[in-house]
Design an enzyme around this catalytic site. Structure first.
Site, PDB file in Angstrom:
ATOM      1  N   ASP B  77       0.813  -1.220   0.000  1.00 55.67           N
ATOM      2  CA  ASP B  77       0.000   0.000   0.000  1.00 55.67           C
ATOM      3  C   ASP B  77       0.845   1.267   0.000  1.00 55.67           C
ATOM      4  OD1 ASP B  77      -2.535  -1.389   0.135  1.00 55.67           O
ATOM      5  OD2 ASP B  77      -2.002  -1.899   2.190  1.00 55.67           O
ATOM      6  N   HIS B  96      -3.511   2.316   7.649  1.00 51.73           N
ATOM      7  CA  HIS B  96      -4.476   1.590   6.818  1.00 51.73           C
ATOM      8  C   HIS B  96      -4.768   0.260   7.494  1.00 51.73           C
ATOM      9  CE1 HIS B  96      -6.672  -0.324   3.724  1.00 51.73           C
ATOM     10  NE2 HIS B  96      -5.722  -1.144   3.365  1.00 51.73           N
ATOM     11  N   HIS B  98      -8.002  -3.078   8.102  1.00 51.62           N
ATOM     12  CA  HIS B  98      -9.245  -3.728   7.685  1.00 51.62           C
ATOM     13  C   HIS B  98     -10.064  -4.050   8.940  1.00 51.62           C
ATOM     14  CE1 HIS B  98      -8.178  -4.742   3.356  1.00 51.62           C
ATOM     15  NE2 HIS B  98      -7.078  -4.211   3.835  1.00 51.62           N
ATOM     16  N   ASP B 121     -16.588  14.751  18.174  1.00 54.97           N
ATOM     17  CA  ASP B 121     -15.344  15.036  18.905  1.00 54.97           C
ATOM     18  C   ASP B 121     -14.104  14.771  18.047  1.00 54.97           C
ATOM     19  OD1 ASP B 121     -16.399  15.891  21.334  1.00 54.97           O
ATOM     20  OD2 ASP B 121     -16.425  13.884  22.224  1.00 54.97           O
ATOM     21  N   HIS B 172     -13.208  -1.586   0.068  1.00 56.02           N
ATOM     22  CA  HIS B 172     -11.881  -1.906   0.550  1.00 56.02           C
ATOM     23  C   HIS B 172     -11.807  -1.695   2.073  1.00 56.02           C
ATOM     24  CE1 HIS B 172      -7.266  -1.400  -0.285  1.00 56.02           C
ATOM     25  NE2 HIS B 172      -7.506  -2.036   0.832  1.00 56.02           N
ATOM     26  N   TYR B 230     -10.715  21.706  25.546  1.00 55.99           N
ATOM     27  CA  TYR B 230     -10.540  20.326  25.984  1.00 55.99           C
ATOM     28  C   TYR B 230      -9.057  20.063  26.197  1.00 55.99           C
ATOM     29  CZ  TYR B 230     -10.775  15.216  25.980  1.00 55.99           C
ATOM     30  OH  TYR B 230     -10.670  13.885  26.325  1.00 55.99           O
TER      31      TYR B 230
END
Lengths: 240, 240, 240, 240
Positions: B77, B96, B98, B121, B172, B230
């Site tokens: 990738d 990346h 899955h 958020d 994907h 925050y």
């Protein structure tokens, strides 16, 4: 200034969120109070649970919200916690989380109906849902208004905080409380599991009906009523 | 050649995928960059996370994609990562994976709508979905074209990578990024949990509505806006 | 008699089922073969994974099914494993489990469609489903007939075992295989995750469409084709 | 008084609920009996599993329900356990839990149909569901009446406790049993997994059909029938 015990208790309760699988990242905070001295201790904002130590826990006045003893910056949700302590006098600990299932019910804009005894063991009826905040209530004083719609909803429904120790803030997530931080954590564990179990029930039977009233009452009262017979009593009552 | 710190950071971030439960087998990769020297470090292809050590991490030129310092073979990738760094100049780490729920949304060919404050958020609106790749774009230069349709979709929607640090590649799975590999991992954790929470919300209420705009903005900006309140700021701002 | 290495490998692979979360109780078994000597090693029946040691693993003739070296009683599913090794000559390890999601698809009497690249990375198309066994096939020689309907289905669909390393036995559960016990375990992990991801996808979009053919092919072939470029090759090919 | 072994066994089985992920908080209890002396040992009410030690386990007479050896207060569900031991003479251990999926089926007011061999390996048919308790049965002698509707349902359906070692109490949750506390735990693990797998199956195919009768029988009998061939037998029968 002390309040060392309170800070330790609040520190430990925040770490317990992770152990119970109720938070990822820094998605939750726990506070506790010492009613006698009018002091609230709360998680500092954005700090990882692993890194949290008691001395970083800030102390605030329940009445005025002023910082009494500076630790790190208190949670952005501090005004909501303060308002709950001001309005619900019986409570001693508050949990706010974005746990998967309870938050999903809040996002689905549905209160959690009581479908069985697991729910009834912990909550005296449906877990209520607040009304939407108006844009002006979001713009100004947002966190305090979040507390206000919780209190408003409990008043509308005639609920008391001791018997219904949790609420879903619409499009946001749950606030849960208890007599102290530890019992608030236990109620948070119960809420998340009930939220999950109810979602699964409705997947199995989309027409699932509420738990009959007599059964709800029986379970709630055998654990929480004046003649409760669950758990260990001092004085050794009879077995069941 | 050095870049030892970068390699260590990327190595650690890849192992963090396992700890966060975001991968099984070798189903994910993390990269990081040193913008000053124009260098990208990325996980080697098909290597188990347990076995990964910094010296195996290959270094490539962000601009040309050429290998600067050979470790093991870089992830298949790699061209997608490179293109994201070339086009989104604010980012310093890319993930990346899955993961179950984010990948399920990508397979369902649905962007993830913003149903509540948990989403707001972290992401300034829906998590976008790329268009289908054409057969020719799949045949040749597939991984680079995957990057191109991401950039194309962000341009179409007028999104910027800093405010929307994730995308779903259709059929994907997700790509996620951040200021550095660690913040990309945090955004990946947030994405997967939001993907899950949104799926559960729609199971409870198939007609669930998006989070009101004012609430989305409030939550995104209290964490990411110029007046964000925050977390812990240097300089000690007021409590809430 | 030896085959110590094979027994160790099969022992380890059975324990890996637990680590991967693919079994509870004793709901699964793994076997492996030494093709050169025609020997199969398989988990003994009903033994807990923690208690399993290599010397308890029985050895059988692939050809005749006779016990060559007695360990404990072999798994009741032994005849299915044997038939798969006899018919699918490329395989060296077989896994049978009752994992939640793959078994649910088998019970739903549905093959698992390929909805995305995660699936395509491991299986060259849908994961097939066997036909129902006839009552007579259940009564007599049940476990062998289970193997026969698997082989029958692969023949009907023109599938080869190397490209589609899993099957769903209707109303029962999955059988998964690989070049050796370890690769069969990896395919089992992939199958269970794909089964789960596909179920979630269809919950989000009940009309979800299959992955386009070109994308399926690209992903399957970049990992398994003759020009595969995933993973580490001897000889150091170029990066992507 | 002894019964030390029984108390240890019951103590260990209660802790096993946590290890198996079947309980949160104190949402479950296990009991065991010594039939020879007519004694039941059961978890004390409301005690955390981590804190449980054998000497706190109370002993009661199966016949009269009287406390024979006082530990802590017995579980509030004690009368249900007692009635099951009185009526189902083959059983030696009982588990009551509020596990997510089995409880969801009880709340959905649906028995769990047998959709595959995983179910058939453990239960000889559907897991039955009790009728609703009448208000008077809830008000007085609630826990004992819970046992009575279980026994009533088994009588109506002509089921025997050995072949169907679990029941769903409507709007409440499951009771599960076995030859001893350990086998009751194993059946509880099987029930929860089957409850989950069946829910997932029906999400994939809402019209999923029951497992064919011949297959159900085959699987139940190969494990539990007089010619069972699953597991290790003394005497070394042939392989399959």
């Amino acid at each position: 200034m002390a309040h060392d015990k309170l800070k330790q208790e609040v520190c430990r309760a925040n770490k317990a969120l992770v152990e119970a699988g109720l938070v990822v990242l820094t998605w939750g905070n726990v506070s506790g109070v010492d009613r006698a001295s009018g002091v609230m201790a709360i998680k500092p904002s954005g700090v990882g649970y692993d890194d949290l130590i008691p001395k970083d826990i800030p102390l605030l006045s329940i009445k005025t919200g002023e910082i009494i003893e500076a630790g790190l910056q208190p949670s952005t949700d501090t005004p909501t916690h303060l308002l709950l302590y001001q309005e619900f006098e019986s409570i001693g600990g508050v949990v706010h989380i974005h746990s998967t299932y309870a938050t999903a019910w809040a996002q689905a804009e549905r209160e959690i109906p009581c479908l069985g005894t697991t729910h009834a063991d912990h909550f005296s009826g449906s877990v209520p849902l607040t009304r939407p905040l108006r844009p002006a209530e979001i713009q100004d004083d947002y966190e305090c208004n979040t507390g206000r719609v919780i209190v408003e909803r409990f008043a509308e429904l005639g609920l008391n905080a001791a018997d219904t120790p949790a609420v879903l803030v619409r499009h946001h997530g749950p606030f849960i409380w208890g007599e102290n931080p530890q019992s608030a954590i236990e109620n948070a564990i119960a809420l998340e599991e009930v939220a999950r179990m109810t979602a699964v029930t409705m997947q199995i039977n989309s027409q699932a009906l509420p738990c009959p009233e007599a059964l709800l009452e029986k379970h709630f009262l055998r654990k929480h009523g004046s003649n409760a017979y669950y758990g260990q009593r001092s004085g050794g009552a009879s077995s069941s």
